[in-house]
Design an enzyme around this catalytic site. Structure first.
Site, short mmCIF file in Angstrom:
data_model
loop_
_atom_site.label_atom_id
_atom_site.label_comp_id
_atom_site.label_asym_id
_atom_site.label_seq_id
_atom_site.Cartn_x
_atom_site.Cartn_y
_atom_site.Cartn_z
N LYS A 1 45.83 39.74 30.51
CA LYS A 1 45.89 40.49 31.69
C LYS A 1 47.16 39.83 32.48
O LYS A 1 47.29 38.46 32.74
CB LYS A 1 44.68 40.39 32.40
CG LYS A 1 44.77 41.26 33.72
CD LYS A 1 44.99 42.66 33.62
CE LYS A 1 44.84 43.53 34.91
NZ LYS A 1 43.49 43.74 35.38
N ASP B 1 29.98 44.49 40.86
CA ASP B 1 30.39 45.69 40.55
C ASP B 1 30.19 46.26 39.08
O ASP B 1 31.08 46.53 38.10
CB ASP B 1 31.91 45.41 40.56
CG ASP B 1 32.85 46.83 40.70
OD1 ASP B 1 32.29 48.00 40.81
OD2 ASP B 1 34.05 46.79 40.21
N GLY C 1 47.22 44.98 37.68
CA GLY C 1 48.17 44.41 36.65
C GLY C 1 47.89 45.41 35.19
O GLY C 1 47.02 46.14 34.88
#
Length: 681
Positions: free
Chosen positions: A375, A472, A359
């Site tokens: 977001k 991550d 997005g």
């Protein structure tokens, strides 16, 4: 003129008289509360507050609106209240308030406090002091119909008017916290009918409303003998006239209280036969209804139990048992969509910070002046409402100065919005990998970033209520605030453990090439040491100022870990240091290279924990062990295996003319994870 003809004549004049009354309602500008400067921040914030006032978030659904705005530079606030007459429809109410928010500041330029009554439909007031829940009777305005009551009817007219006003005063005051409004009519001499209404702002108590109206009725002496008129005060108003100026059919019904069931009527004993038949019929009906109700109740309970079981099963994959009961608090984090739409200027391109695979990110400013990053998730995220709310709750519980703070979410139709604190300096990769920007990042700042990331990971691994493996960790997921404090973001691939759980396995590998530990990339085995490996890569990137997968040494392009290990073995580790670092402690820099190499060792137990790393960074009395060779999974036979069952995606983040791409391996849509990649770029 006969009485009936006189009444008809007056009735024809009512539209004209009504215009005269409306013109008299006007505005009051209050001098003693001070002025603001034209085009100042105060004026900008006042306009912002007034534009947001007539919204669902600030209204109670019955024509009352209340909002406030805190100025950035001080503790000063701006407060505003809007009130529509109780019989005005929603569209008329909003139209009146929208007109008044332009008219009042124009009529009272540069005044910090003002109040206005418009079209007899609405009242708007604002001030730099708190006005909610405070009963105020000044300033006030009085208006009247220019026609007089006949002298022969005056006493009877006033007597009936007082009775009517007292009746609607009691009814309005008892109206409750949603609306305090009442109307009525009564017969007057000469075949006349008096119509009247009374209203208070619903934020004051019943007694205060009653007191305010009593004071307003006392002001009727100034319009004594008139066939119509009214008084407006900040907290209440009333009006009367000889024609029905209000619309009873437009008054929105308040919520009804639960019905009180009366006992069944007694059986008529005068006719035994009919009574017996009636009793039998009632018995049959009761039995049938009871059976149907029981079946429906059983079906409903079965459905509820199944939903609850499914919900618990889903939640058990996300959070420990002791946190399950807190899921219901998700609503406390929910934002109104219109609030976010206004904050981002309707998601304008000018406010767009970046575009990602999940997005777009927009900068916004809430009514209270707080800057936010929003977001706006893509509509094909494949996530259910319950999963989305659960993830929001989990991330919202993570409170640490080195983690990006989630403020809330919006879930409306297909729209899924995540609202985060705004971090002004974008992400670390936009600074450390830019040859111009990283020259301004001296060693003290880089060291502060390394220490901050360490503390954030310790919180995730050890100190939070949930043990969290990020999975991550990379430069683009480290945001930098105005004080150069790092904040770990993007929990879209994180895994949650119980407090006593330390490792896990998965068949779905998620993460970013170059940062993934070898045991995770090849076998799906992850633990806190997986994050330690990523941290080590990140430390070497911060020291060198170059990406791990495109390290440039002279004319040669090499792998960062390979080059770092070669330099360490040859005793030339200083070649790894970014040439832009012209100052700072050389011993400290070399110690960070040493720590980075310890983190990326192939043998998992040899890698230090984050607690050990923070000790290594803060104490030079701690002797560092000799690192072993890093795991170069690029050189092993991993290539073909790593793509099995993976879903590859790439994202492009754009800020001005800067563009950066990072290839990541994302979780499939049904993978249980935390909130995905939300950060300003």
């Amino acid at each position: 003129m006969p009485a009936m003809d006189s009444s008809r004549f007056l009735f024809c004049l009512f539209p004209i008289l009504f215009l005269i009354i409306n013109q008299a309602l006007g505005q009051v500008c209050i001098n003693e509360k001070g002025n603001y400067t034209t085009n100042s921040t105060y004026q900008t914030n006042l306009n912002r507050l007034l534009s947001s006032l007539p919204s669902d978030e600030n209204g109670n659904g019955y024509g009352f609106y209340n909002a406030s705005y805190r100025l950035n530079s001080s503790n000063e606030h701006i407060y505003a209240i809007g009130l529509c007459r109780g019989d005005v429809k929603a569209e008329g109410c909003l139209s009146c308030l929208n007109k008044s928010r332009y008219a009042l500041p124009q009529s009272c330029p540069n005044r910090k406090e003002a109040i206005g009554w418009y079209d007899d439909n609405c009242m708007l007031r604002y001030s730099n002091r708190s006005i909610y829940g405070v009963m105020e009777t000044e300033p006030s305005t009085t208006y009247y119909n220019i026609n007089n009551v006949s002298s022969s009817d005056l006493d009877g007219f006033n007597q009936e008017l007082r009775k009517l006003l007292e009746s609607i005063r009691s009814e309005a005051a008892a109206g409750g916290s949603l609306r305090k409004f009442a109307f009525g009519n009564t017969s007057a001499p000469s075949f006349q009918t008096i119509f009247a209404l009374a209203q208070c702002t619903p934020d004051i108590s019943e007694q205060l409303c009653s007191d305010c109206l009593v004071g307003a009725f006392a002001d009727i002496s100034s319009i004594y003998g008139k066939v119509g008129g009214g008084v407006n005060k900040p907290s209440c108003k009333f009006r009367f006239d000889l024609y029905p100026f209000y619309d009873p059919t437009s008054v929105k019904q308040l919520p009804s209280p639960p019905p009180i069931h009366s006992p069944p009527p007694s059986t008529n004993t005068t006719n035994t036969s009919q009574g017996s038949k009636s009793s039998k019929s009632r018995t049959v009906i009761i039995i049938v209804v009871s059976i149907i109700a029981s079946l429906l109740l059983a079906m409903f309970m079965g459905i509820c139990l199944r939903v609850r079981k499914a919900k618990k099963k889903l939640q058990s994959n996300l959070i420990p048992d002791e946190d399950v009961d807190e899921i219901g608090s998700a609503e406390s984090l929910q934002f109104n969509f219109d609030t976010i739409r206004i904050a981002t200027d309707d998601f304008s391109e000018a406010n767009k910070l970046g575009q990602g695979g999940f997005g777009s990110v927009y900068k916004g400013r809430l009514f209270n002046g707080q800057e936010i990053a929003v977001k706006r998730l893509s509509v094909n995220s494949g996530q259910g409402d319950l999963e989305f709310k659960n993830e929001v709750l989990l991330v919202a519980k993570l409170q640490h100065r080195n983690l990006v703070r989630l403020l809330g979410f919006c879930l409306e139709g297909v729209e899924r919005l995540l609202i985060y604190e705004f971090v002004p300096n974008a992400s670390l990769d936009h600074i450390i990998f830019d040859p111009i920007k990283r020259a301004q990042l001296d060693w003290d700042r880089r060291y502060k970033i390394i220490v901050g990331i360490t503390r954030g990971l310790i919180y995730l691994h050890e100190d939070s209520r949930l043990r969290i493996i990020h999975r991550d960790l990379k430069a683009s997921n480290i945001l930098i605030d105005e004080e150069m404090t790092p904040k770990i973001s993007d929990f879209g691939m994180a895994k949650l453990f119980g407090v006593d759980q330390t490792q896990g396995n998965t068949s779905r590998i998620v993460g970013t090439y170059g940062y993934m530990a070898p045991e995770y990339a090849m076998h799906g085995h992850f633990s806190v040491k997986s994050d330690v490996y990523s941290f080590g890569v990140l430390v070497l990137e911060i020291v060198s100022g170059q990406k791990n997968n495109s390290f440039r040494h002279g004319e040669n392009m090499e792998d960062l870990l390979s080059y770092a290990w070669k330099c360490w073995k040859e005793g030339t580790a200083s070649n790894l240091i970014d040439p832009a670092l012209t100052n700072g402690s050389r011993n400290e820099i070399m110690r960070c290279i040493h720590i980075g190499l310890l983190c990326v060792q192939e043998n998992i137990p040899d890698r230090p924990t984050m607690n050990a790393i923070v000790l290594m960074l803060n104490s030079y009395s701690v002797t560092l062990p000799v690192p072993s060779q890093p795991a170069f999974f690029r050189d092993s036979n991993v290539g073909s295996d790593m793509t099995l069952g993976w879903k590859n995606s790439s994202e492009v983040i754009t800020t001005g003319s800067d563009r950066s791409k990072s290839s990541s391996v994302k979780a499939p849509e049904h993978e249980v994870s935390l909130i995905t990649e939300v950060y300003p770029r």
